[in-house]
Design a protein around this motif. Structure first.
Motif, short mmCIF file in Angstrom:
data_model
loop_
_atom_site.label_atom_id
_atom_site.label_comp_id
_atom_site.label_asym_id
_atom_site.label_seq_id
_atom_site.Cartn_x
_atom_site.Cartn_y
_atom_site.Cartn_z
N LEU A 18 17.94 7.86 -16.36
CA LEU A 18 18.13 6.36 -16.11
C LEU A 18 17.38 6.02 -14.67
N ARG A 19 17.03 4.75 -14.66
CA ARG A 19 16.58 4.57 -13.48
C ARG A 19 17.20 3.19 -12.63
N LEU A 20 17.84 3.56 -11.55
CA LEU A 20 18.43 2.68 -10.85
C LEU A 20 17.65 1.81 -9.97
N SER A 21 17.78 0.54 -9.76
CA SER A 21 16.76 -0.29 -8.69
C SER A 21 17.84 -1.06 -7.82
N CYS A 22 17.32 -1.16 -6.71
CA CYS A 22 18.14 -2.00 -5.62
C CYS A 22 17.14 -3.00 -4.87
N ALA A 23 17.47 -4.22 -5.30
CA ALA A 23 16.61 -5.34 -4.76
C ALA A 23 17.06 -5.70 -3.41
N MET A 34 15.94 3.62 3.80
CA MET A 34 17.14 3.31 2.93
C MET A 34 17.47 4.44 2.06
N ALA A 35 18.76 4.39 1.55
CA ALA A 35 19.36 5.60 0.87
C ALA A 35 19.97 5.44 -0.56
N THR A 53 10.11 3.78 5.31
CA THR A 53 9.05 3.07 4.76
C THR A 53 7.70 3.67 5.03
N ASP A 54 7.53 4.81 5.41
CA ASP A 54 6.12 5.65 5.56
C ASP A 54 6.17 6.42 4.26
N GLY A 55 7.20 6.47 3.33
CA GLY A 55 7.22 7.30 2.12
C GLY A 55 7.86 8.49 2.28
N THR A 56 8.25 8.99 3.54
CA THR A 56 8.79 10.25 3.80
C THR A 56 10.16 10.08 3.07
N THR A 57 10.56 11.37 2.30
CA THR A 57 11.79 11.29 1.41
C THR A 57 12.41 12.54 1.77
N ASN A 58 13.83 12.53 1.55
CA ASN A 58 14.80 13.62 1.68
C ASN A 58 15.67 13.41 0.53
N LEU A 71 10.12 3.82 -3.09
CA LEU A 71 10.23 2.35 -2.40
C LEU A 71 9.14 1.64 -2.74
N GLU A 72 9.15 0.43 -3.53
CA GLU A 72 8.00 -0.30 -3.60
C GLU A 72 8.07 -1.66 -2.57
N LYS A 73 7.27 -1.43 -1.69
CA LYS A 73 7.53 -2.43 -0.57
C LYS A 73 7.12 -3.94 -1.06
N ALA A 74 6.22 -3.79 -2.06
CA ALA A 74 5.62 -5.13 -2.41
C ALA A 74 6.56 -5.89 -3.07
N LYS A 75 7.60 -5.25 -3.69
CA LYS A 75 8.67 -5.95 -4.56
C LYS A 75 9.89 -5.84 -3.83
N ASN A 76 10.05 -5.34 -2.65
CA ASN A 76 11.24 -5.14 -1.72
C ASN A 76 12.24 -4.41 -2.61
N THR A 77 11.80 -3.33 -3.42
CA THR A 77 12.71 -2.75 -4.35
C THR A 77 12.82 -1.28 -4.01
#
Length: 126
Positions: A18-23, A34-35, A53-58, A71-77
């Motif tokens: 599944l792919r979840l999205s968060c607008a 964001m988490a 926002t720099d792409g670093t993940t945990n 995180l797709e910053k252009a779509k704020n998603t």
């Protein structure tokens, strides 16, 4: 006021994806964390993954190698790609937001986040 709206939950068999999205809307800071968290009935809210926002993940140990946060910053998603799902992944999934980079600390603690979405349900059957 930051508004977060999750979508993409549903029912799937074990081993599926599944792919979840968060607008996200209403925020104005350049650097934020964001988490994804999840909560199963009768259990505490559990951290899944975080991204700055720099792409670093945990990623949490329970999902490492199976789930990917992005995180797709252009779509704020914010997204959570979930592969090789297990029955124990069944839960309500929430996205969360706070100002500042995740690596300043607290990226895995619910009380570190300021804004929350309403959640999207994921059910995995055997």
């Amino acid at each position: 006021q930051v508004r977060l709206v999750e979508s993409g939950g549903g029912s799937v068999q074990a081993g599926g994806s599944l792919r979840l999205s968060c607008a996200a809307s209403g925020y104005r800071y350049i650097t934020y964390c964001m988490a994804w968290f999840r909560q199963a009935p009768g259990k505490e809210r559990e951290w899944v993954a975080s991204i700055t926002t720099d792409g670093t993940t945990n990623d949490g140990d329970a999902v490492k190698g199976r789930f990917t946060i992005s995180l797709e910053k252009a779509k704020n998603t914010l997204y959570l790609q979930m592969n090789s799902l297990k029955v124990e992944d069944t839960a309500m999934y929430y996205c969360a937001y706070r100002v500042g980079a995740c690596y300043t600390g607290g990226f895995d603690r619910p009380n570190s986040f300021t804004f929350w979405g309403q959640g999207t349900q994921v059910a995995v059957s055997s």
